[in-house]
Write a protein that holds these residues in place. Structure first.
Motif, PDB file in Angstrom:
ATOM      1  N   LYS A  89      27.503 -51.070 -95.254  1.00 15.00           N
ATOM      2  CA  LYS A  89      28.215 -50.862 -96.526  1.00 15.00           C
ATOM      3  C   LYS A  89      29.691 -51.258 -96.412  1.00 15.00           C
ATOM      4  O   LYS A  89      30.217 -51.921 -97.276  1.00 15.00           O
ATOM      5  N   GLY A  90      30.314 -50.828 -95.302  1.00 17.50           N
ATOM      6  CA  GLY A  90      31.748 -51.102 -95.127  1.00 17.50           C
ATOM      7  C   GLY A  90      32.022 -52.600 -95.064  1.00 17.50           C
ATOM      8  O   GLY A  90      32.925 -53.114 -95.730  1.00 17.50           O
ATOM      9  N   THR A  91      31.214 -53.300 -94.293  1.00 21.82           N
ATOM     10  CA  THR A  91      31.395 -54.748 -94.128  1.00 21.82           C
ATOM     11  C   THR A  91      31.148 -55.476 -95.446  1.00 21.82           C
ATOM     12  O   THR A  91      31.939 -56.333 -95.863  1.00 21.82           O
ATOM     13  N   GLN A  92      30.072 -55.122 -96.124  1.00 23.69           N
ATOM     14  CA  GLN A  92      29.768 -55.799 -97.394  1.00 23.69           C
ATOM     15  C   GLN A  92      30.824 -55.457 -98.443  1.00 23.69           C
ATOM     16  O   GLN A  92      31.177 -56.296 -99.268  1.00 23.69           O
ATOM     17  N   THR A  93      31.331 -54.228 -98.380  1.00 27.90           N
ATOM     18  CA  THR A  93      32.382 -53.835 -99.323  1.00 27.90           C
ATOM     19  C   THR A  93      33.586 -54.755 -99.187  1.00 27.90           C
ATOM     20  O   THR A  93      34.118 -55.248-100.181  1.00 27.90           O
ATOM     21  N   LEU A 119      19.614 -50.032-110.794  1.00 29.34           N
ATOM     22  CA  LEU A 119      19.510 -50.137-109.325  1.00 29.34           C
ATOM     23  C   LEU A 119      19.068 -51.534-108.904  1.00 29.34           C
ATOM     24  O   LEU A 119      18.110 -52.071-109.462  1.00 29.34           O
ATOM     25  N   VAL A 120      19.768 -52.136-107.931  1.00 21.28           N
ATOM     26  CA  VAL A 120      19.235 -53.338-107.295  1.00 21.28           C
ATOM     27  C   VAL A 120      19.113 -53.073-105.794  1.00 21.28           C
ATOM     28  O   VAL A 120      20.023 -52.529-105.175  1.00 21.28           O
ATOM     29  N   ASN A 121      17.952 -53.436-105.241  1.00 18.49           N
ATOM     30  CA  ASN A 121      17.730 -53.283-103.803  1.00 18.49           C
ATOM     31  C   ASN A 121      18.030 -54.598-103.111  1.00 18.49           C
ATOM     32  O   ASN A 121      17.597 -55.650-103.573  1.00 18.49           O
ATOM     33  N   VAL A 122      18.753 -54.518-102.003  1.00 19.57           N
ATOM     34  CA  VAL A 122      19.072 -55.730-101.245  1.00 19.57           C
ATOM     35  C   VAL A 122      18.602 -55.524 -99.810  1.00 19.57           C
ATOM     36  O   VAL A 122      18.864 -54.472 -99.214  1.00 19.57           O
ATOM     37  N   ASP A 123      17.906 -56.529 -99.272  1.00 20.35           N
ATOM     38  CA  ASP A 123      17.492 -56.451 -97.873  1.00 20.35           C
ATOM     39  C   ASP A 123      18.755 -56.553 -96.998  1.00 20.35           C
ATOM     40  O   ASP A 123      19.431 -57.579 -96.986  1.00 20.35           O
ATOM     41  N   GLY A 124      19.056 -55.467 -96.285  1.00 17.70           N
ATOM     42  CA  GLY A 124      20.296 -55.406 -95.506  1.00 17.70           C
ATOM     43  C   GLY A 124      20.114 -55.803 -94.054  1.00 17.70           C
ATOM     44  O   GLY A 124      21.024 -55.643 -93.235  1.00 17.70           O
ATOM     45  N   GLN A 125      18.937 -56.333 -93.708  1.00 15.12           N
ATOM     46  CA  GLN A 125      18.686 -56.733 -92.320  1.00 15.12           C
ATOM     47  C   GLN A 125      19.214 -58.144 -92.083  1.00 15.12           C
ATOM     48  O   GLN A 125      19.271 -58.942 -93.010  1.00 15.12           O
ATOM     49  N   GLY A 126      19.542 -58.434 -90.840  1.00 15.94           N
ATOM     50  CA  GLY A 126      19.897 -59.811 -90.470  1.00 15.94           C
ATOM     51  C   GLY A 126      21.391 -60.054 -90.460  1.00 15.94           C
ATOM     52  O   GLY A 126      22.196 -59.133 -90.381  1.00 15.94           O
ATOM     53  N   GLU A 127      21.752 -61.336 -90.537  1.00 19.03           N
ATOM     54  CA  GLU A 127      23.158 -61.755 -90.421  1.00 19.03           C
ATOM     55  C   GLU A 127      23.992 -61.258 -91.600  1.00 19.03           C
ATOM     56  O   GLU A 127      23.513 -61.228 -92.733  1.00 19.03           O
ATOM     57  N   ILE A 128      25.261 -60.942 -91.297  1.00 16.13           N
ATOM     58  CA  ILE A 128      26.187 -60.449 -92.334  1.00 16.13           C
ATOM     59  C   ILE A 128      26.287 -61.436 -93.506  1.00 16.13           C
ATOM     60  O   ILE A 128      26.241 -61.043 -94.672  1.00 16.13           O
ATOM     61  N   ASP A 129      26.392 -62.748 -93.183  1.00 14.55           N
ATOM     62  CA  ASP A 129      26.532 -63.755 -94.257  1.00 14.55           C
ATOM     63  C   ASP A 129      25.302 -63.772 -95.151  1.00 14.55           C
ATOM     64  O   ASP A 129      25.415 -63.941 -96.366  1.00 14.55           O
ATOM     65  N   ASP A 130      24.127 -63.634 -94.537  1.00 13.36           N
ATOM     66  CA  ASP A 130      22.889 -63.679 -95.335  1.00 13.36           C
ATOM     67  C   ASP A 130      22.791 -62.452 -96.238  1.00 13.36           C
ATOM     68  O   ASP A 130      22.387 -62.554 -97.401  1.00 13.36           O
ATOM     69  N   VAL A 131      23.168 -61.289 -95.682  1.00 18.11           N
ATOM     70  CA  VAL A 131      23.132 -60.064 -96.501  1.00 18.11           C
ATOM     71  C   VAL A 131      24.115 -60.214 -97.667  1.00 18.11           C
ATOM     72  O   VAL A 131      23.808 -59.868 -98.811  1.00 18.11           O
ATOM     73  N   PHE A 132      25.278 -60.798 -97.359  1.00 18.42           N
ATOM     74  CA  PHE A 132      26.284 -60.983 -98.417  1.00 18.42           C
ATOM     75  C   PHE A 132      25.757 -61.921 -99.506  1.00 18.42           C
ATOM     76  O   PHE A 132      25.896 -61.632-100.699  1.00 18.42           O
ATOM     77  N   ASP A 133      25.111 -63.020 -99.101  1.00 17.78           N
ATOM     78  CA  ASP A 133      24.540 -63.950-100.104  1.00 17.78           C
ATOM     79  C   ASP A 133      23.532 -63.236-100.990  1.00 17.78           C
ATOM     80  O   ASP A 133      23.541 -63.399-102.206  1.00 17.78           O
ATOM     81  N   ARG A 134      22.674 -62.422-100.342  1.00 22.72           N
ATOM     82  CA  ARG A 134      21.653 -61.722-101.142  1.00 22.72           C
ATOM     83  C   ARG A 134      22.317 -60.729-102.095  1.00 22.72           C
ATOM     84  O   ARG A 134      21.902 -60.561-103.234  1.00 22.72           O
ATOM     85  N   THR A 135      23.379 -60.060-101.590  1.00 25.64           N
ATOM     86  CA  THR A 135      24.070 -59.065-102.424  1.00 25.64           C
ATOM     87  C   THR A 135      24.722 -59.750-103.629  1.00 25.64           C
ATOM     88  O   THR A 135      24.597 -59.281-104.769  1.00 25.64           O
ATOM     89  N   LEU A 136      25.398 -60.863-103.366  1.00 27.54           N
ATOM     90  CA  LEU A 136      26.052 -61.606-104.460  1.00 27.54           C
ATOM     91  C   LEU A 136      25.043 -62.035-105.507  1.00 27.54           C
ATOM     92  O   LEU A 136      25.271 -61.867-106.711  1.00 27.54           O
TER      93      LEU A 136
END
Ligand code: AMP
Length: 212
Positions: free
Chosen positions: A15-19, A187-204
């Motif tokens: 959460k902190g990193t994605q924030t 609510l949106v669910n995001v797969d938080g596993q894997g590389e930080i950049d990939d999680v960020f892309d999915r979140t965006l």
């Protein structure tokens, strides 16, 4: 419409990193109750003294203390914001409803073993709270923050025993919030596993889709 986001997910879900990344992307205000509480502990304030024991044990700090913090931060705030680590239980979510129109809840999904592995290797900056990971996001100069030169340390609640307790508390008190926001249709669910950049892309993508 301004984005007013709550970021949900277990401890160590990133959460902190994605924030930090989301704040850089959208420019909204970040409010992290964990960071605010740690700052209060470091500064030895009355709030910090009351909160420390709960935090070190992996328990939630009593609602009245945390709610006071949030009210103070949201009062007079203009534009969008992202809440990291708040709300943590239904009482806090209901209180938040009374003072803000949350329009999106992003839930980072990460499995339990990955969390324990992540947290054991997590290091945080004493000064600016930037988060590092010994394997996936090391600082360039060991032990020193790339952003501000502050000293990196392991949070006192990042030991395995405390992490297990934080996970237990998360499942019991915080996980029900996903249903709370799902029923609202935000609510949106995001797969938080894997590389930080990939999680960020999915979140965006998830945030942009929710707004279209
Ligand atoms: P975090 O950095 O979000 O993992 O929070 C660290 C610790 O601060 C938690 O384990 C709790 O003890 C406390 N804390 C942070 N946010 C809250 C909250 N919204 N309600 C109660 N306690 C909190």
């Amino acid at each position: 419409m301004d984005l007013k986001i709550v970021l949900l997910g277990p401890p160590g879900s990133g959460k902190g990193t994605q924030t930090e990344r989301l704040v850089a992307e959208f420019g909204f205000t970040k409010i992290s109750t964990g960071d605010l509480l740690r700052e209060a502990v470091r500064n030895g304030t009355e709030l910090g003294k009351q909160a420390k024991g709960f935090m070190d044990a992996g328990k939630l700090v009593p609602d009245d203390l945390v709610i006071g913090l949030i009210k103070e931060k949201l009062a007079g705030l203009k534009g969008g914001f992202l809440l990291d680590g708040f709300p943590r239980n239904l009482e806090q979510a209901e209180m938040l409803d009374a003072i803000a129109d949350i329009n999106l809840a992003v839930n980072l999904d990460v499995d339990e073993q990955a969390i324990v592995d992540r947290i054991a290797k997590r290091r945080s900056c004493k000064q600016c709270n930037e988060v590092y990971h010994l394997a996936t996001k090391p600082s360039k100069k060991g032990g020193v923050c790339d952003k501000c030169g502050g000293e990196l340390y392991q949070r006192t609640d990042d030991t395995e025993a405390v992490v297990r307790e934080r996970l237990r508390v998360y499942k019991e008190r915080t996980l029900p919030l996903t249903d709370f926001y799902k029923k609202r249709g935000i609510l949106v669910n995001v797969d938080g596993q894997g590389e930080i950049d990939d999680v960020f892309d999915r979140t965006l993508k998830a945030i942009k889709k929710s707004r279209s």
